[in-house]
Scaffold this motif. Sequence first.
Motif, short mmCIF file in Angstrom:
data_model
loop_
_atom_site.label_atom_id
_atom_site.label_comp_id
_atom_site.label_asym_id
_atom_site.label_seq_id
_atom_site.Cartn_x
_atom_site.Cartn_y
_atom_site.Cartn_z
N ASP A 1 12.61 16.39 3.14
CA ASP A 1 11.91 15.54 4.13
C ASP A 1 12.81 14.41 4.60
OD1 ASP A 1 9.78 17.17 3.85
OD2 ASP A 1 8.48 15.74 2.81
N LYS A 2 13.48 13.76 3.65
CA LYS A 2 14.33 12.61 4.01
C LYS A 2 15.47 13.03 4.96
CE LYS A 2 17.21 9.12 1.87
NZ LYS A 2 17.93 8.83 0.64
N TYR A 3 16.03 14.21 4.72
CA TYR A 3 17.16 14.64 5.55
C TYR A 3 16.71 15.28 6.87
CZ TYR A 3 19.68 14.42 1.02
OH TYR A 3 20.20 14.03 -0.20
N GLY A 4 15.41 15.46 7.04
CA GLY A 4 14.90 16.06 8.28
C GLY A 4 15.22 17.55 8.41
N ILE A 5 15.22 18.25 7.28
CA ILE A 5 15.50 19.69 7.33
C ILE A 5 14.23 20.43 7.74
CG2 ILE A 5 16.18 21.71 5.94
CD1 ILE A 5 17.68 19.69 4.09
N ASP A 6 14.33 21.30 8.74
CA ASP A 6 13.14 22.03 9.21
C ASP A 6 12.84 23.25 8.35
OD1 ASP A 6 12.24 20.65 11.65
OD2 ASP A 6 14.33 21.00 12.24
N GLN B 1 11.66 18.39 -2.65
CA GLN B 1 11.36 17.02 -2.22
C GLN B 1 10.76 17.01 -0.81
OE1 GLN B 1 13.86 13.87 -3.87
NE2 GLN B 1 15.27 15.46 -4.46
N THR B 2 9.70 17.80 -0.71
CA THR B 2 8.98 17.86 0.57
C THR B 2 7.48 17.78 0.33
OG1 THR B 2 8.54 19.16 2.54
CG2 THR B 2 8.97 20.42 0.56
N LYS B 3 6.80 17.24 1.32
CA LYS B 3 5.33 17.23 1.26
C LYS B 3 4.79 18.55 1.81
CE LYS B 3 4.85 14.92 5.74
NZ LYS B 3 5.53 16.02 6.38
N ASN B 4 5.66 19.33 2.42
CA ASN B 4 5.23 20.59 3.03
C ASN B 4 5.07 21.69 1.98
OD1 ASN B 4 5.13 19.67 5.73
ND2 ASN B 4 7.37 19.74 5.79
N GLN B 5 4.35 22.70 2.39
CA GLN B 5 4.11 23.87 1.54
C GLN B 5 5.42 24.66 1.32
OE1 GLN B 5 0.97 24.99 0.36
NE2 GLN B 5 2.13 26.62 -0.64
N SER B 6 5.57 25.17 0.11
CA SER B 6 6.68 26.11 -0.14
C SER B 6 6.09 27.51 -0.29
CB SER B 6 7.39 25.77 -1.45
OG SER B 6 7.99 24.53 -1.34
N TYR B 7 6.88 28.49 0.04
CA TYR B 7 6.45 29.89 -0.08
C TYR B 7 7.43 30.63 -0.98
CZ TYR B 7 3.40 28.60 3.71
OH TYR B 7 2.45 27.96 4.44
N ILE C 1 11.11 29.25 0.26
CA ILE C 1 11.37 28.69 1.59
C ILE C 1 10.32 27.62 1.87
CG2 ILE C 1 10.01 30.57 2.68
CD1 ILE C 1 11.98 30.44 5.07
N THR C 2 10.74 26.55 2.53
CA THR C 2 9.78 25.55 2.97
C THR C 2 10.03 25.25 4.44
OG1 THR C 2 8.77 23.42 2.48
CG2 THR C 2 11.15 23.55 2.14
N LEU C 3 8.97 24.98 5.17
CA LEU C 3 9.08 24.84 6.63
C LEU C 3 8.27 23.65 7.13
CD1 LEU C 3 7.99 28.13 5.94
CD2 LEU C 3 9.43 28.38 7.92
N ALA D 1 14.43 35.47 6.22
CA ALA D 1 13.14 34.92 6.64
C ALA D 1 13.36 33.69 7.53
CB ALA D 1 12.31 34.54 5.42
N ALA D 2 14.34 32.88 7.16
CA ALA D 2 14.61 31.63 7.90
C ALA D 2 15.01 31.92 9.34
CB ALA D 2 15.70 30.84 7.19
#
Length: 380
Positions: free
Chosen positions: A177-182, A50-56, A201-203, A68-69
């Motif tokens: 995204d909603k929870y603000g996880i980096d 549930q993120t708009k960011n790229q996942s790897y 992983i998503t960042l 990695a994190a």
Amino acid sequence: MDNILLMLPGPTTVAPRVLKAISDSIVNHRSAIFGEIFTETTKLMSEVFQTKNQSYLLTGSGTASMEAAIANVLNPKDKILNVVGGKFGQRFMQIANAMGGNTQELAIKWGDAVSPEQVKEVLDKDEDIKAITVVHNETSTGVTAPIEEIGKVMKNYDALYIVDAISSVGGDRVEVDKYGIDICITGSQKCLAAPPGMAAITLTDDAWKVIDKVDSKAYYLDMKKYRKTGAGTPPETPYTPSVSMIYGLAEALKIIKEEGLENRVIRHEKAAKTVKNAVKSLNLELFPKEEISSSTVTAVKMPEGVTDSDFRGTMRNKYKVELAGGQDHLKGNIFRIGHMGNISYKELAITFSAMEMTLKGLGLDIEMGASLAAVNESYL
Ligand SMILES: Cc1ncc(COP(=O)(O)O)c(C=O)c1O
């Protein structure tokens, strides 16, 4: 091979569609055709995060994504706050120590959950903390951490918010995204119900800003390399990925999309509630308090006078149902019922039927049929 019913907190049973997918022919991992599969899989992964960011995608187990994190955001001596309430919180701290980090432990009694106030208190006292690690679903104790509420606290601090959602993504609510996880990580063999061997992983941009400044010693897990090759044409991984396991992960993620993420979470919640009612109907005691007990794995105190090897051994060898034991100091003191992935009525009915017979056989005064009635009641 024995047809054992896996009631484990990973690995979980994989759908025939997924098994079929992994048997497909291998293609060149540096080809347009693989690039398409890879792009589709990472997109589906971001939807599940549930993120708009790229996942790897990382070829490796969940621990690779934990490493990695941490390895990409920490310079030696950087301060990192590790919430440790079980085996996996501890592992995050061990990794941070191995990277030369200046680890600060927020120790939580195993079986309890961290509170947002506890996190706030530490961050208020120490503005040098650069990142915090939280395990969403502490698989070793069956406890869920309040990651949404901790996220609200984290919005007031610069420290990166790193969440291990290895045993919850695809089974419990993890709205990155909603929870603000980096930085959020997961593994293939748990709620995603794919074979073991892949991690994701998503960042956020904030995480990348830190990564771009850190002199990381990571090599295989250097996320800058994943970003670079992932943005190429065709998109690739820096090193040879497990092509077959990516086929399997892609199929498992398609199944999740078809089921609908929210429906899947509700199915997990129902299984969790059913397991708890069934456990209590046998006069067994839950290890964590019910309010903080996980939606994907239930930890139960071992009944007095029963040994782990007798109990889980009989469940497995006589009735073909595999449960997980306790880890570290909880070994022999608890057992864990995994209800993640593809678990529903049928699996729970078999599990509790076997559990009643096992406990009766071991001399406990069990009311036969009580837990089955609890299961049936749920799914009527
Ligand atoms: C919460 C959590 N974190 C990390 C891990 C480690 O994952 P793996 O065993 O795939 O390396 C697990 C696995 O059980 C887990 O449940």
